[in-house]
Write a protein that holds these residues in place. Structure first.
Motif, short mmCIF file in Angstrom:
data_model
loop_
_atom_site.label_atom_id
_atom_site.label_comp_id
_atom_site.label_asym_id
_atom_site.label_seq_id
_atom_site.Cartn_x
_atom_site.Cartn_y
_atom_site.Cartn_z
N ARG A 18 63.80 3.37 38.63
CA ARG A 18 63.22 2.25 37.89
C ARG A 18 63.91 2.06 36.54
N GLY A 19 64.21 3.14 35.88
CA GLY A 19 64.80 3.05 34.55
C GLY A 19 66.03 3.93 34.43
N ASP A 20 66.58 3.96 33.23
CA ASP A 20 67.72 4.81 32.96
C ASP A 20 67.57 5.38 31.55
N GLU A 327 71.01 -9.93 30.14
CA GLU A 327 70.55 -10.40 31.44
C GLU A 327 69.82 -9.32 32.23
N GLY A 328 69.01 -8.55 31.51
CA GLY A 328 68.16 -7.58 32.19
C GLY A 328 68.75 -6.20 32.38
N ARG A 329 69.96 -5.95 31.85
CA ARG A 329 70.56 -4.63 32.02
C ARG A 329 69.94 -3.59 31.07
N LEU A 330 69.24 -4.08 30.04
CA LEU A 330 68.53 -3.20 29.11
C LEU A 330 67.04 -3.48 29.22
N GLU A 331 66.26 -2.46 29.52
CA GLU A 331 64.82 -2.63 29.67
C GLU A 331 64.08 -1.50 28.95
N VAL A 332 63.11 -1.88 28.14
CA VAL A 332 62.23 -0.89 27.52
C VAL A 332 61.10 -0.53 28.48
#
Length: 343
Positions: A18-20, A327-332
């Motif tokens: 889900r995340g990184d 464009e969504g490559r970084l998500e908190v």
């Protein structure tokens, strides 16, 4: 002849996550900001600033819950002020007439609005698209008209919150209590939205937003899912209304049921980034800054807000967060799944 080849990974070697690392860093940054806002800001800023920050937290709640409706559930409502008003009136009656502690009164005001939203949804969900949006506005006007006809709610003159005055709470203690309560509710609403969107219900909502017919054919309970999210979003709007009433100490039908709140919600979500959890938070901060800096300029304030909204839509269709997150490559707050090759 030269053959260009790319490494081929077997399906078993691919990783689904889900995340990184960036989302982990973002989550830690969010937690740090919350700690600073709770433990440092109240002791280093004026009471006026704390009161204004309660407004910011209310905007975050409103933006997050409206985005839950439109961005994830595909339900465009222009009548959420119905539950903002209901929450404002409910907290005053619960605190003054029932004598409940203000914290409990605010929380129960959200519950009251969720209860009101449940039967309302059976009427509204007979409509679709633009008719649904107009129907929500009609419901808000009905709530307002009914309120003005009830003498126990102050009729057209409104109500004042007397609980703080009757128990002898000082101005400093009152503002501090409302500030911490607003911060806690804003954080809980954001986290609850995050948990919801990582669940099966959240996945179903995303499918409903994209194509309700296809979602239904795949076994998603379309109406039930929409009803759940409508009740949840309305309860959130009620919490925001209760905080607004608790901060201002007074409500009137014209102010607490104002359609301006819906305009604020739409502006916040559009400029921040619809369909993301981070977008409404960023949009609320931008709107708050513009409100504080431009409110004294009269009609120019509205002109600038409109210009900002148009510019963001043209330059960044996915909102400011879509621009910042590449464009969504970084998500908190990652809610989707990503397939990545092995390291």
């Amino acid at each position: 002849m030269t053959t260009l080849t790319q490494p081929v990974h077997s399906a078993s070697a691919l990783r689904v996550a889900r995340g990184d690392r960036t989302s982990m860093i973002g989550g830690l940054g969010f937690a740090l900001v919350v700690v600073v806002m709770a433990a440092w800001v109240p002791f280093h800023f004026s009471l006026g600033t704390l009161t204004n920050l309660v407004g910011l937290f209310s905007l975050i709640i409103l933006g997050t819950t409206w985005n839950l409706l439109a961005g994830y559930g595909g339900l465009v409502s222009i009548g959420q002020q119905a539950f903002i008003g209901a929450g404002g009136y409910a907290v005053i009656k619960l605190a003054d007439a029932a004598g409940l502690p203000i914290v409990l009164a605010v929380l129960l005001a959200g519950v009251v609005c969720g209860i009101l939203a449940f039967p309302t949804s059976f009427l509204l969900f007979r409509l679709v698209g633009g008719y649904l949006a107009i129907g929500t506005w009609v419901v808000a006007e009905v709530f307002k008209l009914v309120t003005t006809q009830i003498d126990a709610l102050g009729a057209g003159s409104g109500l004042s919150l007397m609980a703080f005055r009757e128990d002898g709470t000082s101005r400093i203690a009152r503002i501090g209590t409302v500030y911490w309560l607003a911060l806690a509710i804003a954080v809980l609403v954001v986290l609850a939205t995050y948990v919801l969107m990582r669940s099966r219900l959240g996945l179903g909502l995303t499918a409903i937003r994209d194509n309700p017919t296809a979602a239904g054919s795949l076994g998603v309970a379309v109406q039930r899912s929409r009803r759940i999210v409508y009740v949840a979003a309305s309860a959130g709007a009620g919490l925001a209304g209760a905080l607004i009433a608790t901060s201002s100490l007074r409500v009137t039908p014209d102010s607490i049921y104002s359609v301006n709140y819906t305009a604020y919600m739409i502006f916040i979500v559009v400029i921040g980034g619809i369909g993301t959890i981070e977008g409404p938070i960023l949009g609320a901060i931008v709107f708050y800054v513009l409100q504080q800096e431009l409110a004294q300029h009269g009609t120019w304030y509205l002109v600038v807000l409109g210009a900002v909204a148009i510019a963001v839509v043209l330059v960044a269709p996915k909102g400011l967060w879509g621009l910042l997150s590449r464009e969504g490559r970084l998500e908190v707050f990652p809610v989707g799944h990503r397939v990545t090759p092995p390291r």
